[in-house]
Design a protein around this motif. Structure first.
Motif, PDB file in Angstrom:
ATOM      1  N   PHE A 362     -41.137 -53.488 -31.254  1.00  0.00           N
ATOM      2  CA  PHE A 362     -41.030 -53.188 -32.682  1.00  0.00           C
ATOM      3  C   PHE A 362     -41.116 -51.683 -32.951  1.00  0.00           C
ATOM      4  O   PHE A 362     -40.804 -51.239 -34.055  1.00  0.00           O
ATOM      5  CB  PHE A 362     -42.128 -53.922 -33.455  1.00  0.00           C
ATOM      6  N   LYS A 363     -41.491 -50.912 -31.946  1.00  0.00           N
ATOM      7  CA  LYS A 363     -41.533 -49.464 -32.134  1.00  0.00           C
ATOM      8  C   LYS A 363     -40.145 -48.881 -32.397  1.00  0.00           C
ATOM      9  O   LYS A 363     -40.022 -47.759 -32.894  1.00  0.00           O
ATOM     10  CB  LYS A 363     -42.176 -48.792 -30.919  1.00  0.00           C
ATOM     11  N   THR A 364     -39.099 -49.643 -32.063  1.00  0.00           N
ATOM     12  CA  THR A 364     -37.756 -49.219 -32.452  1.00  0.00           C
ATOM     13  C   THR A 364     -37.656 -49.142 -33.969  1.00  0.00           C
ATOM     14  O   THR A 364     -37.079 -48.200 -34.531  1.00  0.00           O
ATOM     15  CB  THR A 364     -36.708 -50.197 -31.906  1.00  0.00           C
ATOM     16  N   VAL A 365     -38.226 -50.135 -34.646  1.00  0.00           N
ATOM     17  CA  VAL A 365     -38.206 -50.167 -36.109  1.00  0.00           C
ATOM     18  C   VAL A 365     -39.104 -49.070 -36.676  1.00  0.00           C
ATOM     19  O   VAL A 365     -38.730 -48.336 -37.592  1.00  0.00           O
ATOM     20  CB  VAL A 365     -38.653 -51.553 -36.617  1.00  0.00           C
ATOM     21  N   THR A 366     -40.313 -48.948 -36.115  1.00  0.00           N
ATOM     22  CA  THR A 366     -41.257 -47.935 -36.607  1.00  0.00           C
ATOM     23  C   THR A 366     -40.676 -46.532 -36.450  1.00  0.00           C
ATOM     24  O   THR A 366     -40.758 -45.705 -37.371  1.00  0.00           O
ATOM     25  CB  THR A 366     -42.580 -48.054 -35.837  1.00  0.00           C
ATOM     26  N   ASP A 377     -38.810 -35.823 -36.217  1.00  0.00           N
ATOM     27  CA  ASP A 377     -37.527 -35.967 -35.547  1.00  0.00           C
ATOM     28  C   ASP A 377     -37.812 -36.149 -34.068  1.00  0.00           C
ATOM     29  O   ASP A 377     -38.971 -36.063 -33.635  1.00  0.00           O
ATOM     30  CB  ASP A 377     -36.606 -34.780 -35.824  1.00  0.00           C
ATOM     31  N   PRO A 378     -36.821 -36.420 -33.247  1.00  0.00           N
ATOM     32  CA  PRO A 378     -37.105 -36.728 -31.843  1.00  0.00           C
ATOM     33  C   PRO A 378     -37.870 -35.628 -31.108  1.00  0.00           C
ATOM     34  O   PRO A 378     -38.592 -35.926 -30.139  1.00  0.00           O
ATOM     35  CB  PRO A 378     -35.719 -36.937 -31.246  1.00  0.00           C
ATOM     36  N   ASP A 379     -37.735 -34.385 -31.562  1.00  0.00           N
ATOM     37  CA  ASP A 379     -38.393 -33.289 -30.851  1.00  0.00           C
ATOM     38  C   ASP A 379     -39.708 -32.865 -31.480  1.00  0.00           C
ATOM     39  O   ASP A 379     -40.356 -31.928 -30.986  1.00  0.00           O
ATOM     40  CB  ASP A 379     -37.448 -32.089 -30.787  1.00  0.00           C
ATOM     41  N   THR A 380     -40.121 -33.531 -32.549  1.00  0.00           N
ATOM     42  CA  THR A 380     -41.407 -33.198 -33.164  1.00  0.00           C
ATOM     43  C   THR A 380     -42.533 -33.493 -32.188  1.00  0.00           C
ATOM     44  O   THR A 380     -42.625 -34.596 -31.633  1.00  0.00           O
ATOM     45  CB  THR A 380     -41.605 -34.020 -34.461  1.00  0.00           C
ATOM     46  N   VAL A 381     -43.381 -32.493 -31.976  1.00  0.00           N
ATOM     47  CA  VAL A 381     -44.495 -32.657 -31.058  1.00  0.00           C
ATOM     48  C   VAL A 381     -45.642 -33.357 -31.788  1.00  0.00           C
ATOM     49  O   VAL A 381     -46.090 -32.907 -32.846  1.00  0.00           O
ATOM     50  CB  VAL A 381     -44.956 -31.299 -30.490  1.00  0.00           C
ATOM     51  N   LEU A 382     -46.123 -34.428 -31.203  1.00  0.00           N
ATOM     52  CA  LEU A 382     -47.148 -35.254 -31.827  1.00  0.00           C
ATOM     53  C   LEU A 382     -48.223 -35.582 -30.800  1.00  0.00           C
ATOM     54  O   LEU A 382     -47.957 -35.658 -29.589  1.00  0.00           O
ATOM     55  CB  LEU A 382     -46.535 -36.557 -32.356  1.00  0.00           C
ATOM     56  N   PRO A 383     -49.449 -35.809 -31.239  1.00  0.00           N
ATOM     57  CA  PRO A 383     -50.520 -36.161 -30.299  1.00  0.00           C
ATOM     58  C   PRO A 383     -50.372 -37.588 -29.786  1.00  0.00           C
ATOM     59  O   PRO A 383     -49.979 -38.489 -30.523  1.00  0.00           O
ATOM     60  CB  PRO A 383     -51.786 -35.996 -31.131  1.00  0.00           C
ATOM     61  N   CYS A 384     -50.663 -37.785 -28.521  1.00  0.00           N
ATOM     62  CA  CYS A 384     -50.678 -39.122 -27.912  1.00  0.00           C
ATOM     63  C   CYS A 384     -51.978 -39.271 -27.138  1.00  0.00           C
ATOM     64  O   CYS A 384     -52.003 -39.265 -25.903  1.00  0.00           O
ATOM     65  CB  CYS A 384     -49.477 -39.317 -26.996  1.00  0.00           C
ATOM     66  N   THR A 418     -50.798 -44.934 -29.954  1.00  0.00           N
ATOM     67  CA  THR A 418     -51.539 -44.069 -30.881  1.00  0.00           C
ATOM     68  C   THR A 418     -50.593 -43.194 -31.689  1.00  0.00           C
ATOM     69  O   THR A 418     -50.846 -42.949 -32.883  1.00  0.00           O
ATOM     70  CB  THR A 418     -52.550 -43.213 -30.101  1.00  0.00           C
ATOM     71  N   THR A 419     -49.528 -42.749 -31.097  1.00  0.00           N
ATOM     72  CA  THR A 419     -48.552 -41.935 -31.836  1.00  0.00           C
ATOM     73  C   THR A 419     -47.875 -42.767 -32.916  1.00  0.00           C
ATOM     74  O   THR A 419     -47.732 -42.326 -34.059  1.00  0.00           O
ATOM     75  CB  THR A 419     -47.497 -41.372 -30.868  1.00  0.00           C
ATOM     76  N   MET A 420     -47.448 -43.965 -32.549  1.00  0.00           N
ATOM     77  CA  MET A 420     -46.728 -44.810 -33.510  1.00  0.00           C
ATOM     78  C   MET A 420     -47.631 -45.233 -34.668  1.00  0.00           C
ATOM     79  O   MET A 420     -47.208 -45.264 -35.828  1.00  0.00           O
ATOM     80  CB  MET A 420     -46.185 -46.061 -32.797  1.00  0.00           C
ATOM     81  N   ALA A 470     -47.154 -51.251 -36.991  1.00  0.00           N
ATOM     82  CA  ALA A 470     -46.417 -50.203 -36.293  1.00  0.00           C
ATOM     83  C   ALA A 470     -46.193 -50.524 -34.829  1.00  0.00           C
ATOM     84  O   ALA A 470     -45.183 -50.129 -34.237  1.00  0.00           O
ATOM     85  CB  ALA A 470     -47.157 -48.866 -36.427  1.00  0.00           C
ATOM     86  N   ILE A 471     -47.122 -51.251 -34.226  1.00  0.00           N
ATOM     87  CA  ILE A 471     -47.018 -51.584 -32.802  1.00  0.00           C
ATOM     88  C   ILE A 471     -46.688 -53.060 -32.589  1.00  0.00           C
ATOM     89  O   ILE A 471     -46.930 -53.626 -31.527  1.00  0.00           O
ATOM     90  CB  ILE A 471     -48.306 -51.184 -32.046  1.00  0.00           C
ATOM     91  N   GLY A 472     -46.125 -53.691 -33.641  1.00  0.00           N
ATOM     92  CA  GLY A 472     -45.654 -55.069 -33.506  1.00  0.00           C
ATOM     93  C   GLY A 472     -46.747 -56.098 -33.391  1.00  0.00           C
ATOM     94  O   GLY A 472     -46.563 -57.144 -32.752  1.00  0.00           O
ATOM     95  N   GLN A 473     -47.883 -55.827 -34.019  1.00  0.00           N
ATOM     96  CA  GLN A 473     -48.993 -56.772 -34.007  1.00  0.00           C
ATOM     97  C   GLN A 473     -49.310 -57.158 -35.452  1.00  0.00           C
ATOM     98  O   GLN A 473     -48.482 -57.008 -36.335  1.00  0.00           O
ATOM     99  CB  GLN A 473     -50.217 -56.156 -33.326  1.00  0.00           C
ATOM    100  N   GLY A 474     -50.492 -57.677 -35.706  1.00  0.00           N
ATOM    101  CA  GLY A 474     -50.868 -58.058 -37.058  1.00  0.00           C
ATOM    102  C   GLY A 474     -50.034 -59.221 -37.548  1.00  0.00           C
ATOM    103  O   GLY A 474     -49.925 -60.257 -36.888  1.00  0.00           O
TER     104      GLY A 474
END
Length: 596
Positions: A362-366, A377-384, A418-420, A470-474
Motif C-alpha cells: 500500500f506504500k505505492t498509494v501513500t 518528491d523522489p529526491d527529497t531527503v527524509l529520515p528513516c 517510519t518514513t511513510m 500509510a503502511i497498509g494496516q489498521g
C-alpha cells in the motif's frame, strides 16, 4: 384438433379471480350441460388439481393417472385452460396453453404450446360427467402414450482462451453410484486406482450418511473410466450413469474463475436452447408433437492466457500456505490469469474476494498521495529511523533497520515504515482514500463472468489512523485482485475496466480522475529500484520488472501475510501468501511464474 406453436413470450400472472371469470364467461349462466361440467373440468385443470378434474370424468382412476402423468411429464401443473365453445348436444372444446421450461414463471418462457381439443359429456347416475378420453387433455394422447417436455440444443459451445484455444468443453462424464448393497471393501480398491485417497472406510462413511439413498462415490472422465469400467460393472450395488458436464480441457488447471465462466456458458446455452413436447409410447420411439429447434450457442471467448495460467498455477502449487496470483493487462483490463493453490481453494475464491491488510504494497498509494500533494518528491531527503513514535503510535521498520536520512526513492525501495508514516500524518483525512480510488482500490466493479471485491480504504479522521493506513494496516483492506488492479493502474495511469469475457468490460460504481503521469512515472521508477536495489532484488535478473513487496501483520500481530505486486510491460499482477511471515515467499512465487 388444431395445434399451434406460438412464439416465446413473457407469461402474465393474473389474479386468481380471473380464472373463474373466464370459465364462467365460457359457460352458460344456468345448469345447462355440458357447459357447466366442461367449465368445471377446465377450471380444475387450470388449478393443477388432478384429482378434482379426474372426479369429473367417467373413469376417475384412469383419468387421475393420466392427468398426473401429464403434469409430471410437462414439468408444469398450471396450464391456461378455457372453454373454447360447445357444439351440438353434449360436445365441447377446450383451448389449452402450456408455458413450459425452467423459467416459465420467471423472466421468460422456454416454450409455449397451445392447442384446442374436443370432448363430450354424458349424463349418468352420478350426474353429468366428462366422457373419459385422454385426447381431451392434449392432441394424440392415448392410454398407451405419455407426453414429456425436453429441451433441445444445437452444437454445444466452448469456452476459449484469449488466443481461441479451447479452455472448457462439454464432455461426457460417468457417475459411479453406490447403493446400500454395495461392499465398500470391494469397491474402494478399484476406485483408489484413480483417486488414491478413496478408502473402504471413506465409502462406508458416505453410505452411512446417505442412509438408504444412493451415493455418488466418484465422477470419472472417459479416459479414467476405461481401465476400471468392467471391474466396476461386475460389483453388486454399483451403477454407472453418464452425464454431460462442462470441463476444463486440461484437468490440471483449477481456478476460481471457472465457475463464473461456466455460468456464462450456461446462460448462452439457455438462450440458444429449443424445446420439444414428445409423445412417448411404451414400446416405441418418441415422436415430437410440438416445439422449436435449438440453435448453436456462441462460444465464450475469454481473456485468460492459458500459458500464463499454467505457469501461475505451477508457481503457487508448492507453497504450503494459501497462495494466489492474479494477473491483469493494464492496457485493456483483461484478466489473464487467476491461480490458487489447494490450501487457498479450501478457503474459497480468496484471489478475487478475500480481504486482507495489504501491508507495505500500500506504500505505492501513500507515496503517490505524497507526491501528488507536493509534500515530497523522489529526491527529497527524509529520515528513516529504525523506530518512530508518531501520535502515540510506535512504528518500527522490519527488524528495526535504520537508514538515517535518505531520499524518498530509497526509503520506498527499502520499504521504510517510519518514513511513510511520517509522510501520511501531514496529508488530508481523505488523501489516501482518494489516492487508492485512483488506482482502483475501493472501486466496485460489476464484471460479466467474474465476481470480485477490490478492498476498502476508509477516511482517516485522526493522525494516528493515517499512520496505520500509510503502511497498509489498521482499517485498510485489499483483495489480491484489488492489488493487481493497483499495479495495473500504476502502469496505465488510471484503473482499467476489468474484463474476463472478451469485449465485455466491467462497469464501475464511480469514475475517478486519472492520476498525474508525472507522479505515476516517478512511482514506476521507484518500483524499478525496489527490484534492482531494494526488497525484491531476488528478481533483479528479470528485465523491466517493477514491483513492491509487502508484509502485513494480522490478528494479534504475531503473524504476517506476504505480498508482492509487480508489472512487466503490459502485464501487472499481485501475489499473496497467507501467513507467510514475510514477503519472500510471494517474491519466490513471482519468480517461478515469470521464469517458468
Amino acid at each position: 384438433m388444431i395445434e399451434r406453436v406460438r412464439p416465446l413470450r413473457r407469461r402474465m400472472v393474473l389474479p386468481t379471480l380471473t380464472v373463474a371469470a373466464v370459465v364462467v364467461a365460457g359457460c352458460s349462466s344456468g345448469p345447462d350441460q355440458p357447459d357447466t361440467v366442461a367449465g368445471q373440468f377446465a377450471e380444475a385443470l387450470e388449478a393443477g388439481d388432478a384429482q378434482t378434474a379426474a372426479d369429473l370424468t367417467t373413469d376417475p382412476a384412469a383419468a387421475a393417472a393420466v392427468i398426473g402423468g401429464l403434469f409430471e411429464g410437462l414439468g408444469s401443473d398450471s396450464p391456461d385452460v378455457t372453454l373454447g365453445g360447445t357444439g351440438d348436444g353434449d360436445t365441447f372444446e377446450l383451448d389449452v396453453v402450456w408455458r413450459l421450461g425452467p423459467d416459465a414463471d420467471a423472466a421468460g418462457d422456454s416454450g409455449e404450446w397451445s392447442y384446442r381439443t374436443a370432448g363430450s359429456a354424458v349424463d349418468g347416475d352420478a350426474g353429468w360427467r366428462i366422457r373419459w378420453d385422454p385426447a381431451v387433455l392434449a392432441p394424440g394422447l392415448t392410454a398407451d402414450t405419455s407426453l414429456r417436455y425436453v429441451r433441445t440444443q444445437g452444437v454445444p459451445a466452448s469456452v476459449l482462451d484469449r488466443s481461441g484455444q479451447p479452455l472448457m468443453e462439454q464432455r461426457v462424464v460417468t457417475l459411479v453410484n453406490l447403493d446400500a448393497t454395495a461392499d465398500p471393501a470391494a469397491v474402494a480398491p478399484v476406485l483408489a486406482t484413480v483417486v488414491p485417497s478413496i478408502t473402504a472406510e471413506s465409502l462406508a462413511a458416505d453410505l452411512a450418511a446417505a442412509g438408504s439413498g444412493p451415493v455418488t462415490a466418484l465422477t470419472l472422465r472417459d479416459e479414467d473410466l476405461a481401465p476400471v469400467e468392467a471391474r466396476l460393472l461386475a460389483l453388486p450395488g454399483v451403477s454407472l450413469v453418464a452425464q454431460t458436464r462442462l470441463l476444463t480441457v486440461d484437468r490440471a488447471l483449477a481456478s476460481p474463475v471457472w465457475s463464473g465462466l461456466a455460468e456464462r456458458w450456461q446462460d448462452g446455452q439457455d438462450a440458444a436452447a429449443g424445446w420439444a413436447v414428445q409423445s412417448v409410447e411404451s414400446d416405441g420411439p418418441a415422436r415430437r408433437v410440438a416445439g422449436v429447434d435449438g440453435s448453436d450457442a456462441p462460444d465464450v471467448r475469454t481473456t485468460i492466457d492459458l500459458g500464463l495460467q499454467a505457469r501461475a498455477e505451477a508457481a503457487v502449487a508448492p507453497v504450503s500456505q494459501p497462495a494466489v496470483v492474479v494477473a491483469v493487462e493494464p492496457s485493456t483490463g483483461a484478466v489473464r490469469a487467476v491461480a490458487q493453490n489447494a490450501a487457498a481453494d479450501a478457503e474459497g475464491p480468496v484471489a478475487l474476494t478475500g480481504l486482507y491488510p495489504p501491508g507495505s504494497t500500500f506504500k505505492t498509494v501513500t507515496t503517490w498521495a505524497a507526491l501528488q500533494a507536493g509534500v515530497a518528491d523522489p529526491d527529497t531527503v527524509l529520515p528513516c529511523p529504525g523506530v518512530a513514535t508518531i501520535e502515540d503510535r510506535t512504528i518500527p521498520n522490519d527488524d528495526s533497520f535504520d537508514l538515517g536520512a535518505v531520499p524518498l526513492h530509497t526509503a520506498f525501495a527499502r520499504s521504510c515504515n517510519t518514513t511513510m508514516a511520517r509522510l501520511a500524518v501531514g496529508l488530508p483525512a481523505d488523501a489516501l482514500t482518494d489516492a487508492a480510488a485512483q488506482f482502483g482500490l475501493g472501486i466496485d466493479y460489476v464484471t460479466p463472468g467474474l465476481v470480485t471485491v477490490t478492498g476498502s480504504v476508509p477516511v482517516t479522521e485522526s493522525a494516528a489512523q493515517r499512520v496505520e493506513s500509510a503502511i497498509g494496516q489498521g482499517t485498510v483492506t485489499a483483495s489480491p485482485f484489488g492489488m493487481a488492479m493497483v499495479a495495473a493502474s500504476i502502469v496505465r495511469g488510471s484503473p482499467p475496466l476489468p474484463m474476463i469475457v472478451q469485449s465485455e468490460p466491467a462497469t464501475a460504481d464511480r469514475t475517478v480522475d486519472a492520476a498525474s503521469e508525472t507522479t505515476t512515472a516517478a512511482l514506476r521508477t521507484m518500483m524499478r529500484e525496489t527490484v534492482t536495489d531494494g526488497t525484491a532484488t531476488a528478481l533483479r535478473d528479470i528485465p523491466e520488472l517493477i514491483g513492491k513487496t509487502g508484509t502485513a501483520e494480522y490478528g494479534d500481530n504475531s503473524g504476517a501475510h506476504g505480498w508482492f505486486i509487480a508489472a512487466q510491460n503490459d502485464l501487472a499482477f499481485a501475489v499473496f501468501v497467507a501467513g507467510a511471515g514475510s514477503s519472500a515467499p510471494a517474491v519466490e512465487v513471482a519468480g517461478r511464474m515469470l521464469r517458468g
